[in-house]
Design a protein around this motif. Sequence first.
Motif, PDB file in Angstrom:
ATOM      1  N   LEU A 111       2.344 -24.999 -10.619  1.00 32.54           N
ATOM      2  CA  LEU A 111       3.038 -26.233 -10.259  1.00 32.54           C
ATOM      3  C   LEU A 111       4.268 -25.982  -9.395  1.00 32.54           C
ATOM      4  O   LEU A 111       4.944 -26.922  -8.981  1.00 32.54           O
ATOM      5  CB  LEU A 111       3.458 -26.984 -11.527  1.00 32.54           C
ATOM      6  CG  LEU A 111       2.343 -27.692 -12.285  1.00 32.54           C
ATOM      7  CD1 LEU A 111       2.867 -28.236 -13.608  1.00 32.54           C
ATOM      8  CD2 LEU A 111       1.753 -28.825 -11.457  1.00 32.54           C
ATOM      9  N   CYS A 112       4.546 -24.726  -9.106  1.00 30.56           N
ATOM     10  CA  CYS A 112       5.717 -24.387  -8.296  1.00 30.56           C
ATOM     11  C   CYS A 112       5.505 -24.865  -6.867  1.00 30.56           C
ATOM     12  O   CYS A 112       4.418 -24.749  -6.318  1.00 30.56           O
ATOM     13  CB  CYS A 112       5.909 -22.876  -8.326  1.00 30.56           C
ATOM     14  SG  CYS A 112       7.120 -22.266  -7.147  1.00 30.56           S
ATOM     15  N   VAL A 113       6.550 -25.443  -6.267  1.00 28.10           N
ATOM     16  CA  VAL A 113       6.411 -25.929  -4.890  1.00 28.10           C
ATOM     17  C   VAL A 113       7.032 -24.965  -3.874  1.00 28.10           C
ATOM     18  O   VAL A 113       7.127 -25.280  -2.693  1.00 28.10           O
ATOM     19  CB  VAL A 113       7.007 -27.353  -4.723  1.00 28.10           C
ATOM     20  CG1 VAL A 113       6.289 -28.338  -5.616  1.00 28.10           C
ATOM     21  CG2 VAL A 113       8.501 -27.379  -4.989  1.00 28.10           C
ATOM     22  N   ALA A 114       7.477 -23.828  -4.344  1.00 30.27           N
ATOM     23  CA  ALA A 114       8.024 -22.777  -3.465  1.00 30.27           C
ATOM     24  C   ALA A 114       9.212 -23.248  -2.636  1.00 30.27           C
ATOM     25  O   ALA A 114       9.370 -22.838  -1.487  1.00 30.27           O
ATOM     26  CB  ALA A 114       6.931 -22.200  -2.561  1.00 30.27           C
ATOM     27  N   CYS A 115      10.049 -24.103  -3.225  1.00 32.42           N
ATOM     28  CA  CYS A 115      11.199 -24.621  -2.481  1.00 32.42           C
ATOM     29  C   CYS A 115      12.304 -23.584  -2.359  1.00 32.42           C
ATOM     30  O   CYS A 115      13.109 -23.646  -1.434  1.00 32.42           O
ATOM     31  CB  CYS A 115      11.738 -25.875  -3.164  1.00 32.42           C
ATOM     32  SG  CYS A 115      12.291 -25.574  -4.858  1.00 32.42           S
ATOM     33  N   VAL A 152       4.124 -19.409  -1.279  1.00 25.92           N
ATOM     34  CA  VAL A 152       3.211 -20.128  -2.164  1.00 25.92           C
ATOM     35  C   VAL A 152       3.831 -20.409  -3.528  1.00 25.92           C
ATOM     36  O   VAL A 152       3.711 -21.514  -4.061  1.00 25.92           O
ATOM     37  CB  VAL A 152       1.886 -19.347  -2.338  1.00 25.92           C
ATOM     38  CG1 VAL A 152       0.980 -20.046  -3.325  1.00 25.92           C
ATOM     39  CG2 VAL A 152       1.188 -19.196  -0.999  1.00 25.92           C
ATOM     40  N   MET A 153       4.499 -19.411  -4.105  1.00 20.82           N
ATOM     41  CA  MET A 153       5.059 -19.612  -5.440  1.00 20.82           C
ATOM     42  C   MET A 153       6.209 -18.641  -5.710  1.00 20.82           C
ATOM     43  O   MET A 153       6.355 -17.624  -5.024  1.00 20.82           O
ATOM     44  CB  MET A 153       3.975 -19.394  -6.493  1.00 20.82           C
ATOM     45  CG  MET A 153       3.373 -18.011  -6.404  1.00 20.82           C
ATOM     46  SD  MET A 153       2.108 -17.721  -7.620  1.00 20.82           S
ATOM     47  CE  MET A 153       0.679 -18.452  -6.878  1.00 20.82           C
ATOM     48  N   LYS A 186       7.708 -20.049   3.511  1.00 16.05           N
ATOM     49  CA  LYS A 186       8.392 -21.333   3.545  1.00 16.05           C
ATOM     50  C   LYS A 186       9.857 -21.092   3.875  1.00 16.05           C
ATOM     51  O   LYS A 186      10.750 -21.683   3.287  1.00 16.05           O
ATOM     52  CB  LYS A 186       8.232 -22.054   2.204  1.00 16.05           C
ATOM     53  CG  LYS A 186       6.914 -22.845   2.126  1.00 16.05           C
ATOM     54  CD  LYS A 186       6.830 -23.719   0.885  1.00 16.05           C
ATOM     55  CE  LYS A 186       7.837 -24.838   0.870  1.00 16.05           C
ATOM     56  NZ  LYS A 186       7.594 -25.853  -0.165  1.00 16.05           N
ATOM     57  N   CYS A 224      12.218 -24.140   4.215  1.00 12.28           N
ATOM     58  CA  CYS A 224      12.684 -24.726   2.954  1.00 12.28           C
ATOM     59  C   CYS A 224      13.661 -23.785   2.255  1.00 12.28           C
ATOM     60  O   CYS A 224      14.677 -24.202   1.726  1.00 12.28           O
ATOM     61  CB  CYS A 224      11.514 -24.970   2.005  1.00 12.28           C
ATOM     62  SG  CYS A 224      10.347 -26.192   2.601  1.00 12.28           S
ATOM     63  N   ASN A 225      13.304 -22.512   2.226  1.00 13.59           N
ATOM     64  CA  ASN A 225      14.078 -21.551   1.453  1.00 13.59           C
ATOM     65  C   ASN A 225      15.455 -21.289   2.054  1.00 13.59           C
ATOM     66  O   ASN A 225      16.369 -20.892   1.339  1.00 13.59           O
ATOM     67  CB  ASN A 225      13.312 -20.228   1.325  1.00 13.59           C
ATOM     68  CG  ASN A 225      11.954 -20.402   0.639  1.00 13.59           C
ATOM     69  OD1 ASN A 225      11.119 -19.523   0.691  1.00 13.59           O
ATOM     70  ND2 ASN A 225      11.713 -21.561   0.017  1.00 13.59           N
ATOM     71  N   ARG A 235       1.175 -35.257  -4.671  1.00  4.44           N
ATOM     72  CA  ARG A 235       1.786 -34.548  -3.532  1.00  4.44           C
ATOM     73  C   ARG A 235       0.891 -34.605  -2.301  1.00  4.44           C
ATOM     74  O   ARG A 235       1.348 -34.896  -1.209  1.00  4.44           O
ATOM     75  CB  ARG A 235       2.081 -33.106  -3.911  1.00  4.44           C
ATOM     76  CG  ARG A 235       3.231 -32.983  -4.923  1.00  4.44           C
ATOM     77  CD  ARG A 235       3.493 -31.541  -5.295  1.00  4.44           C
ATOM     78  NE  ARG A 235       3.934 -30.769  -4.147  1.00  4.44           N
ATOM     79  CZ  ARG A 235       3.649 -29.483  -3.961  1.00  4.44           C
ATOM     80  NH1 ARG A 235       2.909 -28.829  -4.847  1.00  4.44           N
ATOM     81  NH2 ARG A 235       4.081 -28.843  -2.894  1.00  4.44           N
ATOM     82  N   ARG A 280      17.307 -31.968  -5.934  1.00  2.00           N
ATOM     83  CA  ARG A 280      16.342 -31.742  -4.860  1.00  2.00           C
ATOM     84  C   ARG A 280      14.931 -32.194  -5.219  1.00  2.00           C
ATOM     85  O   ARG A 280      13.948 -31.627  -4.743  1.00  2.00           O
ATOM     86  CB  ARG A 280      16.373 -30.280  -4.425  1.00  2.00           C
ATOM     87  CG  ARG A 280      17.499 -30.052  -3.426  1.00  2.00           C
ATOM     88  CD  ARG A 280      17.606 -28.644  -2.962  1.00  2.00           C
ATOM     89  NE  ARG A 280      16.437 -28.153  -2.246  1.00  2.00           N
ATOM     90  CZ  ARG A 280      16.456 -27.090  -1.460  1.00  2.00           C
ATOM     91  NH1 ARG A 280      17.573 -26.437  -1.269  1.00  2.00           N
ATOM     92  NH2 ARG A 280      15.363 -26.690  -0.864  1.00  2.00           N
ATOM     93  N   GLN A 298       3.596 -25.303   2.455  1.00  2.00           N
ATOM     94  CA  GLN A 298       3.040 -24.532   1.337  1.00  2.00           C
ATOM     95  C   GLN A 298       1.523 -24.411   1.495  1.00  2.00           C
ATOM     96  O   GLN A 298       0.954 -23.345   1.255  1.00  2.00           O
ATOM     97  CB  GLN A 298       3.390 -25.193  -0.002  1.00  2.00           C
ATOM     98  CG  GLN A 298       3.080 -24.301  -1.204  1.00  2.00           C
ATOM     99  CD  GLN A 298       3.295 -25.007  -2.537  1.00  2.00           C
ATOM    100  OE1 GLN A 298       3.294 -26.236  -2.614  1.00  2.00           O
ATOM    101  NE2 GLN A 298       3.465 -24.228  -3.591  1.00  2.00           N
TER     102      GLN A 298
END
Lengths: 69, 192
Positions: A16-20, A38-39, B47, B50-51, B85, B168, B181
């Motif tokens: 369920l991780c969105v890799a933010c 990805v995670m 990502k 985002c990161n 999502r 967030r 992702q």
Amino acid sequence: MNLVKKRRKAVVDQGLCVACGCCVKVCPMQAFEIIRGVMAQVKEEKCVGCGKCARECPASVIGIREVEA
Amino acid sequence: MKKHWYDYLWIASATYLILGFFNILFAWFGLLCFFIPLLISVVRGTKGYCNRYCGRGQLFSLLGGRFGLSRKRDIPNWMKSKVFRYGFLIFFFAMFFQMLWNTYLVFAGAQDLRQVVTLLWTFKLPWNWAYHGTLFHPGVAQFAFGFYSVMLTSTVLGLVTMVLFKPRSWCVYCPMGTMTQLICKAKCGGGK
Ligand code: SF4
Ligand code: SF4
Ligand code: SF4
């Protein structure tokens, strides 16, 4: 008395991780990394179980578990 | 923790929204928030946007965290489900293409320029003060109005979920986040 040493560690529900990357930003121990966008993954040996990441994670997919050290 | 130059990109995000209030043509800069994340994910398979670089995410963590404008509750399970999502991503794209279509109609001369910003795909806000004519075709301005609508709508949604859940929360269902992702997943799955 039986003294089993317990330590608290962060555990991620990677499905369920969105890799933010919020966890990476807040962890004071640099225990988190994002794997290939990805995670997230915790390096258990670095984690001190402070719980900052769990509070920050927007998807709330980080739990703090007790593990035997 | 050590601060990097990119930790201040929230200023760029805030400036963007403000500039669009005065001159809609600035909305074109928003394309950067589309192409940079996509490029990073396609080329590097991360990502990284985002990161590190996303100013909008930083803005939410600042307002919700430092300024305390968030209840800091868990986001409901259905909002982090893949169905929601991916569904939101598809919906967002459908609306995006509709916006492009409207822009095309103005370019083709089939429709007049409409100086409105559409909030939440429904509410049409008059925005004529931000338009001072363009050296180019009115279609250029129509795209700007449309794109600013997309950016403002996502900011408003993000602010609402910031207040209700965690700072967030928007990042859980942000279409750019979901899409990058997915690209990263595809790149991993595709072997290497
Ligand atoms: S903060 Fe949560 S959702 Fe974001 S990368 Fe870390 S574990 Fe995943
Ligand atoms: S519990 Fe603390 S040390 Fe462990 S990963 Fe989370 S933020 Fe880092
Ligand atoms: S998920 Fe969206 S808002 Fe969040 S950091 Fe990524 S691009 Fe920015």
